[in-house]
Scaffold this motif. Structure first.
Motif, PDB file in Angstrom:
ATOM      1  N   PHE A 203       0.720  -1.308   0.090  1.00 51.46           N
ATOM      2  CA  PHE A 203      -0.096  -0.017  -0.061  1.00 51.46           C
ATOM      3  C   PHE A 203       0.923   1.242   0.081  1.00 51.46           C
ATOM      4  O   PHE A 203       0.300   2.273  -0.384  1.00 51.46           O
ATOM      5  N   ASN A 204       1.978   1.258   0.642  1.00 48.22           N
ATOM      6  CA  ASN A 204       2.882   2.394   0.762  1.00 48.22           C
ATOM      7  C   ASN A 204       4.145   2.058   0.325  1.00 48.22           C
ATOM      8  O   ASN A 204       5.194   2.880   0.687  1.00 48.22           O
ATOM      9  N   THR A 205       4.554   1.485  -0.801  1.00 43.77           N
ATOM     10  CA  THR A 205       5.962   0.971  -1.208  1.00 43.77           C
ATOM     11  C   THR A 205       5.678   0.619  -2.736  1.00 43.77           C
ATOM     12  O   THR A 205       4.975  -0.302  -3.143  1.00 43.77           O
ATOM     13  N   ILE A 206       6.595   1.343  -3.333  1.00 45.11           N
ATOM     14  CA  ILE A 206       6.520   1.193  -5.015  1.00 45.11           C
ATOM     15  C   ILE A 206       8.043   1.314  -5.585  1.00 45.11           C
ATOM     16  O   ILE A 206       9.014   1.928  -4.767  1.00 45.11           O
ATOM     17  N   LEU A 207       8.224   0.308  -6.466  1.00 45.96           N
ATOM     18  CA  LEU A 207       9.499   0.263  -6.967  1.00 45.96           C
ATOM     19  C   LEU A 207       9.620   0.869  -8.312  1.00 45.96           C
ATOM     20  O   LEU A 207       8.643   0.578  -9.127  1.00 45.96           O
ATOM     21  N   ILE A 208      10.481   1.872  -8.853  1.00 46.20           N
ATOM     22  CA  ILE A 208      10.529   2.542 -10.010  1.00 46.20           C
ATOM     23  C   ILE A 208      11.994   2.438 -10.497  1.00 46.20           C
ATOM     24  O   ILE A 208      12.727   2.728  -9.934  1.00 46.20           O
ATOM     25  N   THR A 209      11.952   2.056 -11.835  1.00 45.88           N
ATOM     26  CA  THR A 209      13.310   2.246 -12.668  1.00 45.88           C
ATOM     27  C   THR A 209      13.495   3.633 -13.232  1.00 45.88           C
ATOM     28  O   THR A 209      12.471   3.926 -13.744  1.00 45.88           O
ATOM     29  N   GLU A 210      14.699   4.014 -13.507  1.00 47.14           N
ATOM     30  CA  GLU A 210      14.758   5.332 -14.280  1.00 47.14           C
ATOM     31  C   GLU A 210      15.194   4.787 -15.683  1.00 47.14           C
ATOM     32  O   GLU A 210      15.666   3.731 -15.912  1.00 47.14           O
ATOM     33  N   ASP A 211      14.685   6.067 -16.384  1.00 48.36           N
ATOM     34  CA  ASP A 211      14.894   5.666 -17.729  1.00 48.36           C
ATOM     35  C   ASP A 211      16.197   6.123 -18.247  1.00 48.36           C
ATOM     36  O   ASP A 211      16.310   7.471 -18.387  1.00 48.36           O
ATOM     37  N   GLY A 212      17.104   5.464 -18.006  1.00 50.12           N
ATOM     38  CA  GLY A 212      18.654   5.895 -18.175  1.00 50.12           C
ATOM     39  C   GLY A 212      19.672   4.745 -18.692  1.00 50.12           C
ATOM     40  O   GLY A 212      19.269   3.516 -18.325  1.00 50.12           O
ATOM     41  N   PRO A 213      20.995   4.926 -18.886  1.00 49.65           N
ATOM     42  CA  PRO A 213      21.567   3.777 -19.484  1.00 49.65           C
ATOM     43  C   PRO A 213      21.975   3.006 -18.190  1.00 49.65           C
ATOM     44  O   PRO A 213      22.516   1.738 -18.153  1.00 49.65           O
ATOM     45  N   GLU A 214      22.063   3.345 -17.028  1.00 47.90           N
ATOM     46  CA  GLU A 214      22.475   2.652 -15.862  1.00 47.90           C
ATOM     47  C   GLU A 214      21.359   1.877 -15.201  1.00 47.90           C
ATOM     48  O   GLU A 214      21.715   1.033 -14.631  1.00 47.90           O
ATOM     49  N   GLY A 215      20.189   2.078 -15.647  1.00 44.32           N
ATOM     50  CA  GLY A 215      18.901   1.286 -15.206  1.00 44.32           C
ATOM     51  C   GLY A 215      18.927   1.178 -13.481  1.00 44.32           C
ATOM     52  O   GLY A 215      18.599   0.486 -12.734  1.00 44.32           O
ATOM     53  N   LYS A 216      18.820   2.626 -13.015  1.00 45.96           N
ATOM     54  CA  LYS A 216      18.877   2.564 -11.667  1.00 45.96           C
ATOM     55  C   LYS A 216      17.302   2.508 -11.090  1.00 45.96           C
ATOM     56  O   LYS A 216      16.422   2.624 -11.728  1.00 45.96           O
ATOM     57  N   LEU A 217      17.350   1.684  -9.918  1.00 42.88           N
ATOM     58  CA  LEU A 217      16.227   1.089  -9.228  1.00 42.88           C
ATOM     59  C   LEU A 217      16.006   1.856  -7.983  1.00 42.88           C
ATOM     60  O   LEU A 217      16.900   1.774  -7.304  1.00 42.88           O
TER      61      LEU A 217
END
Length: 453
Positions: A264-278
């Motif tokens: 309910f209060n935790t989300i995982l999101i990746t960044e649109d970039g070459p490093e693939g940051k999570l």
């Protein structure tokens, strides 16, 4: 032997009030059918009489019953077209619920409803009009006591008991509906059941979703084009938004690529970039406002275009058609709480991705296929549910319970129900209408898993 009540129920009189307080409305006259003689000295007076009725649902009728009656009156084709009432819907609902609660295939409900259409016009008749017959199915005294036969749940189960004895090994599933009805009822007019099978199917299809439909709230997080988060709650039973969309004032601070809701209060999101940051996003509140802590960088190398969490321990990610499965062992994971990732396979050229249960994922392709996968290791199980038409969705969400939400490219949100989401058979996958025809302008969407059953 049963005498079909159809020969006794083609009546035109106004309603009467029974001892149980139920109004008995006039029975429909089948167009082009002459009223059949009924027992008694005066056929005309019997045909024009109204019968006393018992309640089907002890709690009475509901506003939903009334709404469904209106809907059915425009969709039915035969005897009952234009004659469905909230009371008749409540009676059909009790019959269908008894079948559902017993765990039988919906075809058994179609058989039972076809029988009640012919026997009583779907009414729980509480007076002995034909010998000692009573109830929805006009069961005679040899079946049970008067109170039992007037109890729709008991009467339906008694009907089903005889049906199962007459058709062992599930042979009732393939026999004609009219033949099965006749085998149970032993009617003097056996041909009258099959003609009502089509309407019985329509009634079951219309009522079954309300009876066995999903329960719970779908919690949907999203990201707008400017990086702000959104939160929306949807009632799974009605498809209505019950909260939101609530929009944050703060932006993520990076360009998102894929997202998965853990809880309910935790989300995982990746960044649109070459490093693939999570990143992990911790939501503080989503009530009157949406507030979250600064994103927590978990690691790099997560170049996935699609993410989905199954509500158990597994996070699925697809990058360039390659599917990997990660184990997440805590509600607020750090990098140490996420496994290195198990390679499941390649060729997962999906446009959308969601999870429907533990180790079950669902996705669509650019050419409109809807595909379910059971990830039980390698090899996995692939089940193609639809060959086309699902290309209109750019996001697919599932909060569990066989409920699917498709986000249309026109910014509308549409809902579906798969009665058995893991049988690989799409015949029980039905559209339930629109949540909103427009207004869902998020670039990413994700539903919290396992909140609907």
């Amino acid at each position: 032997m049963f005498r079909p009540l159809l020969s006794r129920v083609l009546i035109t009189a106004a309603a009467v009030i029974t001892a149980l307080g139920v109004s008995a409305t006039a029975h429909p006259v089948l167009a082009g059918t002459q009223p059949q003689p009924t027992p008694g000295p005066s056929t005309a007076s019997n045909v024009s009489a109204a019968y006393q009725l018992a309640a089907c649902d002890p709690s009475g009728t509901t506003s939903t019953d009334a709404a469904l009656a209106t809907q059915l009156n425009s969709t039915l084709k035969a005897k009952m077209r234009g004659y469905m009432t909230a009371y008749r819907v409540s009676c059909a609902r009790m019959v269908i619920k008894a079948v559902h609660d017993r765990g039988l295939d919906p075809r058994a409900a179609v058989i039972a409803i076809a029988t009640t259409i012919v026997e009583t016009s779907i009414q729980n008749i509480s007076e002995e009009v034909d010998h000692d017959s009573l109830g929805l199915f006009q069961q005679r005294a040899s079946w049970g006591s008067a109170s039992q036969r007037l109890n729709p749940t008991w009467a339906t189960n008694a009907f089903l008991d005889k049906m199962l004895r007459a058709y062992p090994n599930n042979s009732w599933k393939t026999a004609s509906i009219g033949a099965v009805c006749q085998a149970v009822q032993v009617s003097a007019y056996p041909d009258r059941y099959q003609v009502e099978a089509g309407d019985a199917q329509i009634i079951v299809n219309t009522l079954l979703t309300d009876i066995s439909g999903p329960k719970g709230t779908a919690s949907v997080y999203g990201v707008l084009a400017d990086g702000r988060l959104t939160y929306t709650a949807i009632d799974a039973a009605t498809g209505q938004r019950t909260h939101g969309a609530v929009i944050s004032t703060t932006t993520l601070g990076f360009t998102p690529k894929a997202m998965a809701t853990l809880n309910f209060n935790t989300i995982l999101i990746t960044e649109d970039g070459p490093e693939g940051k999570l990143y992990r996003i911790d939501v503080i509140t989503n009530n009157n406002s949406l507030v979250f802590n600064p994103p927590v960088l978990l690691g790099t190398g997560y170049t996935h275009q699609l993410l989905a969490y199954d509500g158990n321990t597994h996070l699925f990610g697809i990058a360039d058609g390659v599917l990997r499965r990660y184990t997440v062992n805590t509600a607020k994971p750090t990098l140490a709480n996420i496994s290195s990732g198990e390679l499941i396979g390649s060729g997962f050229t999906l446009k959308t991705l969601t999870a429907t249960a533990s180790n079950w994922i669902l996705g669509t392709t650019a050419n409109g296929m809807l595909i379910s996968y059971r990830i039980d290791g390698t090899p996995y199980t692939r089940l193609q549910l639809r060959d086309t038409t699902w290309q209109v969705f750019d996001h697919l969400l599932s909060p569990g319970g066989g409920v699917y939400y498709g986000h249309h490219t026109n910014s509308g949100m549409y809902r579906y129900l798969d009665t058995d989401p893991h049988d690989g058979d799409a015949s029980d996958l039905t559209g339930l209408g629109t949540v909103d025809p427009s207004g869902w302008t998020q670039t990413l969407l994700s539903a919290q898993p396992s909140t609907v059953n």
